[in-house]
Design an enzyme around this catalytic site. Structure first.
Site, PDB file in Angstrom:
ATOM      1  N   ARG A   1      -7.565  53.101 -14.414  1.00 29.50           N
ATOM      2  CA  ARG A   1      -8.604  51.947 -14.022  1.00 29.50           C
ATOM      3  C   ARG A   1      -8.901  51.884 -12.490  1.00 29.50           C
ATOM      4  NH1 ARG A   1      -8.127  46.329 -16.573  1.00 29.50           N
ATOM      5  NH2 ARG A   1     -10.329  46.513 -16.072  1.00 29.50           N
TER       6      ARG A   1
ATOM      7  N   ASP B   1       1.681  47.445 -17.613  1.00 28.14           N
ATOM      8  CA  ASP B   1       1.006  46.666 -18.339  1.00 28.14           C
ATOM      9  C   ASP B   1       1.715  45.284 -18.664  1.00 28.14           C
ATOM     10  OD1 ASP B   1      -0.258  45.470 -20.652  1.00 28.14           O
ATOM     11  OD2 ASP B   1      -0.051  47.348 -22.019  1.00 28.14           O
TER      12      ASP B   1
ATOM     13  N   ASN C   1      -3.069  36.967 -10.472  1.00 28.44           N
ATOM     14  CA  ASN C   1      -4.448  36.945 -11.041  1.00 28.44           C
ATOM     15  C   ASN C   1      -4.603  37.351 -12.450  1.00 28.44           C
ATOM     16  OD1 ASN C   1      -7.629  37.102 -10.388  1.00 28.44           O
ATOM     17  ND2 ASN C   1      -6.838  39.022 -11.329  1.00 28.44           N
TER      18      ASN C   1
ATOM     19  N   TYR D   1      -4.457  30.142 -25.568  1.00 24.09           N
ATOM     20  CA  TYR D   1      -4.845  30.485 -24.082  1.00 24.09           C
ATOM     21  C   TYR D   1      -4.815  29.079 -23.103  1.00 24.09           C
ATOM     22  CZ  TYR D   1      -7.776  31.292 -19.895  1.00 24.09           C
ATOM     23  OH  TYR D   1      -8.288  31.736 -18.631  1.00 24.09           O
TER      24      TYR D   1
ATOM     25  N   LYS E   1      -2.205  28.683 -20.044  1.00 26.28           N
ATOM     26  CA  LYS E   1      -2.790  28.277 -18.462  1.00 26.28           C
ATOM     27  C   LYS E   1      -2.099  26.835 -18.214  1.00 26.28           C
ATOM     28  CE  LYS E   1      -5.180  31.542 -17.456  1.00 26.28           C
ATOM     29  NZ  LYS E   1      -4.771  32.327 -16.094  1.00 26.28           N
TER      30      LYS E   1
ATOM     31  N   VAL F   1     -16.545  31.850 -14.498  1.00 20.90           N
ATOM     32  CA  VAL F   1     -17.661  32.584 -13.908  1.00 20.90           C
ATOM     33  C   VAL F   1     -17.866  33.960 -14.670  1.00 20.90           C
ATOM     34  CG1 VAL F   1     -16.724  32.046 -11.541  1.00 20.90           C
ATOM     35  CG2 VAL F   1     -15.521  33.882 -12.772  1.00 20.90           C
TER      36      VAL F   1
ATOM     37  N   THR G   1     -17.775  36.845 -15.471  1.00 23.71           N
ATOM     38  CA  THR G   1     -16.915  38.221 -15.435  1.00 23.71           C
ATOM     39  C   THR G   1     -16.793  38.583 -16.637  1.00 23.71           C
ATOM     40  OG1 THR G   1     -14.605  37.031 -15.748  1.00 23.71           O
ATOM     41  CG2 THR G   1     -15.157  37.416 -13.350  1.00 23.71           C
TER      42      THR G   1
END
Length: 237
Positions: A37, A54, A80, A135, A139, A166, A168
């Site tokens: 990557r 990972d 992040n 999810y 968070k 955003v 992405t």
């Protein structure tokens, strides 16, 4: 100049954050899932270093902590890395930030990526260990961790950031928020000398917002940390 680690920096907000910090002259160590990557991460010569692993795999999380520790004490660690609506949500979004924080030398500053969706998260921590977490749950939990750490260690500040919805790969092309604004708060908190509050903020575009009440609840924070200690076998202190 600051020594900064950015997790999940092969693309999206992580890469934008790492690039912005490097452009300001900071020494940036980037984390990516695997070496392949790195081709997506632009000019790798500009990084102070690269760590791989990972974050969906507990053993590899520990490996990332070991690699990162080889650079010494970071001025800032930006957690992040994240995934959405996948089986590994809880491991990447909550377990990995917790484990890395527990295993690494405490930095001067900690920044954790949250989401406005954390406000729909559950405080039922049985979901964390049962594999049924959403999810939104993950968070909420990482936001609670960020705010818990804010008062835990002398000399370390900690904040949570909602980068906005955003465009992405995760957010999708139709996401309405500004992509540049999506990383600016993280960069600012990583390096700015006078953020107010100095620690324990939940931020959206450099403005403090009010998070889910549980994120600021010391009793819930303590239960969450105890659950993660038992689940991972890694003690925080």
């Amino acid at each position: 100049m600051a020594l900064v680690l950015v997790t999940g920096a092969a693309g999206g907000l992580g890469l934008d954050t790492a690039n912005a910090l490097a452009d300001e002259g900071h020494e940036v160590v980037v984390h990516v899932r695997n070496r392949a990557r790195l081709t997506e991460a632009g000019d790798t010569a500009r990084w102070e270093g690269v760590v791989t692993g990972d974050l969906a795999e507990p053993d590899e999380i520990r490996g990332v902590a070991r690699q990162a520790s080889g650079f010494g004490r970071f001025d800032t660690v930006i957690h992040n890395a994240g995934v959405m609506n996948r089986p590994e949500d809880v491991t990447v979004n909550t377990v990995a930030p917790y484990t890395l924080t527990a295993l690494m030398e405490k930095p001067g500053r900690l920044v954790y990526l949250s989401s406005s969706m954390h406000r729909s998260g559950s405080t039922d921590l049985r979901r964390l260990t049962s594999g049924s977490a959403s999810y939104d749950d993950t968070k909420l939990w990482v936001t609670a961790l960020a705010l818990a750490f804010a008062s835990r260690w002398e000399g370390t500040t900690s904040h949570a950031v909602d980068p906005g919805w955003v465009p992405t790969r995760m957010g999708g092309r139709g996401a309405p928020d500004d992509l540049t604004a999506g990383h600016q708060t993280q960069v600012w908190l990583a390096t700015h000398p006078d953020a107010t509050p100095g620690t324990g903020g939940y931020w959206y575009h450099q403005r403090v917002q009010t998070p889910h009440p549980a994120a600021q609840d010391e009793e819930f924070q303590a239960r969450l940390i105890e659950t993660l200690e038992q689940y991972t076998g890694v003690s925080l202190d």
